[in-house]
Design an enzyme around this catalytic site. Structure first.
Site, PDB file in Angstrom:
ATOM      1  N   ASP A  54     -45.869 -29.599 -27.545  1.00  8.08           N
ATOM      2  CA  ASP A  54     -46.041 -29.746 -28.653  1.00  8.08           C
ATOM      3  C   ASP A  54     -47.166 -30.687 -29.463  1.00  8.08           C
ATOM      4  OD1 ASP A  54     -43.192 -29.209 -28.314  1.00  8.08           O
ATOM      5  OD2 ASP A  54     -42.748 -31.397 -28.283  1.00  8.08           O
TER       6      ASP A  54
ATOM      7  N   ASP B 262     -33.541 -33.522 -23.279  1.00  9.08           N
ATOM      8  CA  ASP B 262     -34.031 -33.586 -23.777  1.00  9.08           C
ATOM      9  C   ASP B 262     -34.750 -34.345 -24.379  1.00  9.08           C
ATOM     10  OD1 ASP B 262     -35.154 -31.002 -24.014  1.00  9.08           O
ATOM     11  OD2 ASP B 262     -33.714 -30.280 -25.324  1.00  9.08           O
TER      12      ASP B 262
END
Length: 583
Positions: A298, A522
């Site tokens: 990310d 997550d």
């Protein structure tokens, strides 16, 4: 971990890989250093430059240049094969014919003679589907282009196969190899009702903090995993998948996985995190393993999409862009880990629902090039890239394509696609690979796609396109990805296990992988105190109303989730129920 929408929204390998899909409506090229074969004169060397100048849904225009780098020749014939069903319709400056997928271009009367160093060019039009690829292999006068200046003998099919020396890199580390099954994840999966159906699948090992190197909370450390991998390896080849994930100021646009290191702690990242990992991986004991590292999920794309004047810019991402510690950290990791001969570095490349827009696509490739040439790293330290890590984008959307239109309105104008260039992960990964090559990465890089949670099966899976009432009904009724919005990234309801891990499933794709272990959360649905540096992000709360990154839509998250990385039984059951292919 951070997932955004449009509004934020090696080492050099020894051979060319199979043709990868080219970005639609954009130029691409490939160069192959190669010999001419037995010609009317002498054997010679050559380079071939093949460029797709224009591409649309229905056809393409290509330009090809051949340069003779050896002795003079008096005639030439170039051969290649199409991978996507293309058919040549017109050629110029060469006689271009086709039989099945095989294409032959022969010189015409005025350009057959090529002195040493001379070039000639020709072009052609062909029908296509808008997703054509640069061919991976060319033959000149019957000899495969392979970089030598003399014809080479074909391999003797009776000779036994030869294995590469221990620790030497191969084109695709996944081919001909098993992949490590993490015993800790496998035990958790097997303990779930029905979990033994998938508990033997290989998943990534996440080194998400310094303590994970030695083993956090009495868990297995890096050496423990590598020792277990040696046992699993036996006499064959085995890949171990590691996630390198602990940058300073990590996940600057989200809160669920902020991490333990502050924005300026680049020194600790180097000496306490990367250096110990590199030292362990460099131990001769592990030289026979193929170690795949997926580097810093990310972070780099955040420097493009969530900084400056963008409506979803965050102060934390502006800080990381200003101090350069994302680029420095990634470059340092690539350099140190790339020095280990049996390590294959793959940089995280986001996903199509984040980077697939024109204003993100090229800029992200550029920032990757900066990182890969920082802190002593070079592009030779990059074996490839990984997309869709821990995300939910469908591998392939079969019921609509980017070139479709409904009543004269392009699919790109639908609310779901929202002017993106890509509808799924595979088309994005193949196109982004070409873009990365165009900015200076090696032409033989490969891509990985994380398919651990993008199956979207079950009873709600569409079996065909949606109604043609409007472009939105057409797309929404046919899309496999059933998220409320492409920007939703946390513990998605309705998601399912995707394609099982597989080597070389498509052109330019080294493997489908389960890098994110199914069943690991997550992020938490509410704030939960912890000593792992894990925060609370509203995108993990089912009641959250959204933000600019997901068009102010509901989060679509499952409730009662633990902090990121912890076992989430309800999610695992959801993934098995909605698996596609079904279990």
């Amino acid at each position: 971990m951070s997932r955004t929408s449009r509004t934020t929204m090696r080492r050099s390998r020894t051979a060319l890989i199979a043709a990868g899909a080219l970005v639609a409506a954009a130029a691409g090229s490939a160069a192959a250093a190669a010999p001419f074969g037995a010609s009317a004169a002498a054997a010679a060397g050559c380079t071939v430059d093949y460029k797709i100048q224009n591409q649309w849904n229905g056809g393409l225009t290509a330009a090809v240049s051949v340069t003779n780098t050896g002795a003079a020749i008096s005639t030439w014939q170039l051969e290649w094969s199409f991978a996507g069903g293309e058919k040549v319709s017109q050629g110029w400056n060469a006689t271009v014919t086709q039989s099945g997928a095989a294409v032959t271009a022969k010189n015409v009367s005025y350009n057959g003679t090529l002195a040493s160093g001379a070039s000639t060019s020709f072009g052609f039009n062909a029908t296509g589907n808008g997703n054509s690829a640069v061919p991976a292999t060319f033959k000149l006068n019957g000899v495969t282009c392979n970089g030598s200046t003399e014809p080479t003998d074909p391999p003797d099919p009776t000779d036994p196969p030869t294995d590469p020396p221990a620790g030497s890199r191969v084109n695709n580390p996944y081919e001909g190899a098993k992949v490590y099954v993490n015993p800790e994840w496998s035990a958790k999966a097997a303990a779930e009702p029905g979990g033994t159906r998938v508990s033997n699948q290989p998943t990534g090992v996440w080194l998400d903090r310094i303590a994970a190197i030695e083993g956090a909370n009495d868990g297995m450390g890096l050496r423990d995993h590598l020792d277990a991998a040696l046992t699993q390896k036996g006499s064959g080849e085995l890949v171990v998948q590691l996630v390198i994930y602990n940058l300073p100021g990590r996940d600057c646009s989200a809160l669920a996985s902020n991490g333990e290191l502050g924005p300026t702690e680049i020194g600790r990242y180097k000496t306490e995190y990367i250096d110990p990992i590199a030292a362990i991986l460099g131990d001769a004991k592990y030289a026979g393993l193929r170690i795949v590292t997926t580097v810093e999920i990310d972070s780099l794309p955040n420097l493009v999409t969530n900084t400056g004047s963008r409506p979803t810019a965050t102060p934390a991402c502006d800080v990381m862009k200003a101090n350069g510690n994302y680029q420095k950290g990634v470059g340092y990791a690539l350099n140190k880990l790339g020095d280990v001969p049996n390590v294959y570095n793959y940089i995280d490349a986001g996903h199509h629902g984040w980077i697939g827009w024109d204003d993100n696509f090229g800029a992200t490739a550029d920032i990757f090039k900066v990182a890969a040439t920082t802190e002593g790293a070079t592009v030779n330290d990059v074996h490839g890239f990984i997309t869709n890590t821990a995300n939910y984008g469908a591998t392939k959307e079969d019921n609509f394509s980017i070139g479709d239109s409904v009543n004269g309105t392009s699919v790109r104008q639908s609310k779901w696609v929202d002017w993106n260039r890509y509808t799924d992960e595979q088309s994005y990964a193949q196109a982004f690979r070409q873009k990365l090559i165009s900015v200076g990465f090696n032409s033989d890089i490969g891509m990985l796609i994380d398919t651990s949670r993008n199956g979207w099966g079950g009873t709600q899976r569409p079996t065909g396109p949606g109604a043609s009432t409007s472009v939105d009904t057409y797309v929404d009724g046919g899309r496999y990805d059933r998220r409320i919005h492409l920007g939703n990234w946390c513990n998605q309801a309705g998601a399912g296990l995707g394609e099982r891990p597989k080597a070389a499933p498509a052109a330019g794709i080294d493997a489908y992988v389960w890098m994110k272990p199914p069943g690991e959360s997550d992020g938490s649905s509410k704030a939960i105190p912890n000593d792992e540096g894990k925060g609370f992000d509203g995108m993990c709360d089912p009641a959250y109303g959204g933000n600019a990154r997901n068009g102010n839509n509901p989060s679509g998250a499952l409730g009662n989730a633990p902090v990121s990385g912890h076992w989430f039984s309800a999610q695992f059951q959801e993934l098995m129920k909605n698996a596609h292919p079904a279990l």
